[in-house]
Design an enzyme around this catalytic site. Sequence first.
Site, mmCIF file in Angstrom:
data_model
loop_
_atom_site.group_PDB
_atom_site.id
_atom_site.type_symbol
_atom_site.label_atom_id
_atom_site.label_comp_id
_atom_site.label_asym_id
_atom_site.label_seq_id
_atom_site.Cartn_x
_atom_site.Cartn_y
_atom_site.Cartn_z
ATOM 1 C CG HIS A 152 -2.109 1.354 1.672
ATOM 2 N ND1 HIS A 152 -1.218 2.312 1.927
ATOM 3 C CD2 HIS A 152 -3.169 1.372 1.371
ATOM 4 C CE1 HIS A 152 -2.261 2.892 2.204
ATOM 5 N NE2 HIS A 152 -3.634 2.286 1.577
ATOM 6 C CG ASP B 123 0.277 -2.403 5.739
ATOM 7 O OD1 ASP B 123 -0.481 -2.660 6.517
ATOM 8 O OD2 ASP B 123 0.881 -2.119 5.197
ATOM 9 C CD GLN C 279 -7.248 -4.706 4.209
ATOM 10 O OE1 GLN C 279 -8.014 -5.049 4.527
ATOM 11 N NE2 GLN C 279 -6.831 -3.215 4.097
ATOM 12 C CE LYS D 113 -6.966 0.252 6.782
ATOM 13 N NZ LYS D 113 -8.044 0.289 4.759
ATOM 14 C CB CYS E 133 -3.720 3.314 -1.069
ATOM 15 S SG CYS E 133 -4.795 4.424 -1.387
#
Length: 414
Positions: free
Chosen positions: A131, A208, A211, A234, A372
Amino acid sequence: MSLAISHSVTYDVDRVRRDFPILQRSVRGRQLVYLDNAATTQKPQQVIDRLTRYYREENSNVHRGVHYLSEVATAAYEGARTTIQRFLNAKSEKEIVFTRGTTEGINLVAQSWGRKNLRGGDEVLITAIEHHSNIVPWQLLCAEKGATLRVAPVNDAGEVIVEEFAKLLTDRTKIAAFGHASNALGTINPVRQMTELAHAAGAIVVIDGAQGVPHLPIDVQEIGCDFYTFSGHKVYGPTGIGALYGREALLDAMPPWMGGGDMILSVSFEKTTYNALPYKFEAGTPNIADAIGLATALDYIGSLGLEKIAAHEHDLLLYATERLQEIKGLRIIGTSRQKASVISFTLETVHPHDIGTILDQEGIAIRTGHHCAQPLMMRFNVPATGRASFGLYNTRAEADALVEGLKKVLEVFG
Ligand code: PMP
């Protein structure tokens, strides 16, 4: 990816849906079908109620007050930190820093650890599925330090080629930063293996987890990473809040990146001494209510069962993937063997924005665009995709609605 479909019987999705008031509403005269969970998730009543209770009964500033409400708010805020520590299986609460979200977590590491430790000629290694928020902070850092950004490639399925990732790790690599799961393709990275490889080369590892946390049980000690960051919104929690896990020894040695109240022990015009972990990294009045709401969201998904949620979402992924084969000219981008419940696709004859607009008329919310992840779109030679992303409250009937909606798109444009 195996397409054997096993329907979870122990997970009562209809009951789960009743916890989410927004799912009951209609949009454009149709029952809402919300398939944009990789962008943000809806909130259960439990989270909405917790935010309301905080503002109705507990609102106060934290840490500084001796009065009753300040103690209540401080206990709830620090209790939220403990919930996150346990959720990620971090060793200590000192390793959990509240942030605005994933983006801020990555920037914090880049600006604090990175600015202190990077020199000209050093390298930062990322992957081709990142991302923008796991690309641009490293570009800024590299530009300032005269360091180089390296990118590990992906194969045609959208999987990081681990051998290439390993080859790009050298004694110049100071940081390896990669996503747990891709928001654009759903690819789940072998984060433990990649962490071991990076550590063997002497690099620190930043994951990261934007997700990752919504779809997978997380154990930062088992993964072995140095930093792991995610966003509350999220994972069925509020916007504007997230957390950064950092290994205590690293956080301890890092300089603060923002100055202000709460991050100091004492201030004089000559010299300021900094507060202990994690407060050194939490300058100013924090986002108290949303931190508490985030903990409620994590408790909520914990009460449903992370394994059950993962099994339910996997069932939806397989079911929707199979049904989408019915659509003429549909190409799924991202066919990783390990995949979160995200399906990116193109239709031969129709621009993704037109797909999104027609589906919207049917009350179906998907995302269209570059997600993104512009470099990734270039890798697959597409300007944009349509993306349906499934969450814990989605159903097979909603996957069916998507398929029927796409058939309408073809009627209009095909
Ligand atoms: N990384 C990934 C993989 C994401 O999906 C997102 C959000 N789309 C981010 C980072 C950024 O998260 P936020 O905007 O909540 O900071």
